[in-house]
Design an enzyme around this catalytic site. Sequence first.
Site, PDB file in Angstrom:
ATOM      1  N   ASP A  37      -6.721   1.213   1.072  1.00 61.16           N
ATOM      2  CA  ASP A  37      -6.715   1.273   2.531  1.00 61.16           C
ATOM      3  C   ASP A  37      -8.115   0.922   3.027  1.00 61.16           C
ATOM      4  O   ASP A  37      -8.966   0.483   2.259  1.00 61.16           O
ATOM      5  CB  ASP A  37      -6.267   2.663   3.009  1.00 61.16           C
ATOM      6  N   LYS A  47       0.830  -1.205   0.000  1.00 59.45           N
ATOM      7  CA  LYS A  47       0.000   0.000   0.000  1.00 59.45           C
ATOM      8  C   LYS A  47       0.864   1.255   0.000  1.00 59.45           C
ATOM      9  O   LYS A  47       0.626   2.181  -0.789  1.00 59.45           O
ATOM     10  CB  LYS A  47      -0.934  -0.007   1.218  1.00 59.45           C
TER      11      LYS A  47
END
Length: 210
Positions: free
Chosen positions: A138, A120
Amino acid sequence: MNKEKRYQILSRLRANNPHPTTELNFSSPFELLIAVLLSAQATDVSVNKATVGLFAKAPDPESMLALGEDGVRDAIKTIGLFNSKAANVIKTCQILVNQHQSQVPESREALEALPGVGRKTANVVLNTAFGWPTIAVDTHIFRVSNRTGFAPGKNVDQVEQKLLKVVPAEFKVDCHHWLILLGRYTCIARKPRCGSCLIEDLCEFRDKTD
């Protein structure tokens, strides 16, 4: 959800916010990398409060190393997990100096090799610093993708792969920012603000609120 509806959703989000970016404050790829590294389990607001002083003293890997782990820890002690984050910041800066001429590498593999940097974080840096069409998933994006029916998946990896597949190329660079802002301010976790949502009529969530 069909592709025409997805296209309408993305078109509306673009019309409302043509040039979206992260809410983290940064002035270089290095500062962005450190800010994203610090943002795990912390809000962007709290990270920005910590980094304003940190980046004034240490805007590059060498000056961050000069601060040392104790100096970094002192600057970021208002955010969660500050002990492990300070250690990761120093280790990351050491690798940047030793292996990358003090530059943030424009490479997923090299970024993910840095301490505290996962997929991420690498996606955010590649997208926001270098303009790659990556989509970092997220909790906000995971929720929005599933709740709206835009890109459902059982975990963040599935949602990321689905988004990469269904988001047209013209929207890919900005999609991450639009969805995160939608999730942060409108499509919130407990009670989504459907009545004030730009895409309420296109969303496939069954339990809409006023």
